[in-house]
Design an enzyme around this catalytic site. Sequence first.
Site, mmCIF file in Angstrom:
data_model
loop_
_atom_site.group_PDB
_atom_site.id
_atom_site.type_symbol
_atom_site.label_atom_id
_atom_site.label_comp_id
_atom_site.label_asym_id
_atom_site.label_seq_id
_atom_site.Cartn_x
_atom_site.Cartn_y
_atom_site.Cartn_z
ATOM 1 N N CYS A 13 -8.790 -32.529 -8.978
ATOM 2 C CA CYS A 13 -8.200 -31.416 -9.195
ATOM 3 C C CYS A 13 -8.636 -30.740 -10.298
ATOM 4 C CB CYS A 13 -6.690 -31.258 -9.197
ATOM 5 S SG CYS A 13 -5.776 -31.848 -7.736
ATOM 6 N N CYS B 7 -22.258 -27.897 -14.871
ATOM 7 C CA CYS B 7 -20.997 -27.503 -14.241
ATOM 8 C C CYS B 7 -19.805 -27.414 -15.387
ATOM 9 C CB CYS B 7 -20.677 -28.255 -13.129
ATOM 10 S SG CYS B 7 -20.732 -30.054 -13.441
#
Length: 389
Positions: free
Chosen positions: A195, A348
């Site tokens: 998540c 990222c």
Amino acid sequence: MLPPDTSGVQLSPDEVARFSRHLILPEVGMEGQKRLKAAKVLCVGTGGLGSPLLLYLAAAGVGRLGIVDFDVVDHSNLQRQVIHGTSWVGKPKIESAKARILEINPHCQVDLYETALTSENALKIISQYDLVCDGTDNFPTRYLVNDACVLLDKPNVYGSIFRFEGQATVFNYQGGPNYRDLFPEPPPPGMVPSCAEGGVVGVLPGIIGVIQATEAVKIITGIGTTLSGRLLLFDALGMKFRELKLRPNPERPVIDQLIDYQEFCGVGGTAPGQEESGSVPSITVAELSTVLDGAVEDLLLLDVRNPPEAEIAVIPGSVLVPLDQIESGVAIEQIRELARGKKLYVHCKMGGRSAKALIALGRHGIEGVNVAGGINAWSQEVDPSVPLY
């Protein structure tokens, strides 16, 4: 699971008033409320799922709640982890949860385990409780909870969430299936984003966590039909529920001991989001900063996050090409042209997706270096003005 022993259990006048809406339900009544008071429930995790679970189990009158967690409250938790508040940021989650539980139900005994659940301590901790509610967010702990519950013959109330979708069921109850009937083997490391990388709408864990709490109350009181043998799937965007049937697999290997679950899941104890980073060359954010201070025309810094993330924070000079465009092959030639004659660095949020991008690029003969820790590490170690999310 046998019904909790209610011999000698009495409700005080305060408890009668507090739980009166239960007591007037024929399906619950005085006996059902005494079972709740006599019950011992362990919740693994006090995050998105654990928050509503603990709130509603405490409010329902469960007499003893155990909490396993070793994390501290962070600002990013507050969007969904409703048991915690701003004043608890930086403090242990289990202490925050206990304080809120006792505000809701001062008659509840709260046991705290500020530790990771491991193969060494799981059986000792879980054996003290009637059932377990799994509020974890990683595969090694899910398999560990499952296997410990199988060995101890404890029901395992399961839930999981991601983005806008959730699922819930009851494992290892009255001969029903367990987690290994749903997932015989863990997915490859990095295949399922956390998540923290993929995001989650804040209300979703509330829905799934309350479903888990409902199942726990039903198991304790012996009312209704549980989700054992049924996997409940929820789509928040479409506001749809559907079910899948689950059955025990007669060829499933026998669970006779706890194992090394990090090794079993192939993550080797690495930080979330970095499971694949060891398979590609990498540098630290400090090293990247030194490189960027040099001749930037000789390098390409590729950002493979999603566009909404780039609206939050960027490393100056980076070029955004989302991971899905790389894995689908759409952006390969674009990157090949951008990187021609340059050293390629890829980042990222935390390092997991950039490692996957480099693996995909490598199949097309494009080599590069992963930025370990991603933009989060950059914010923490190089430039605090870059928002941390």
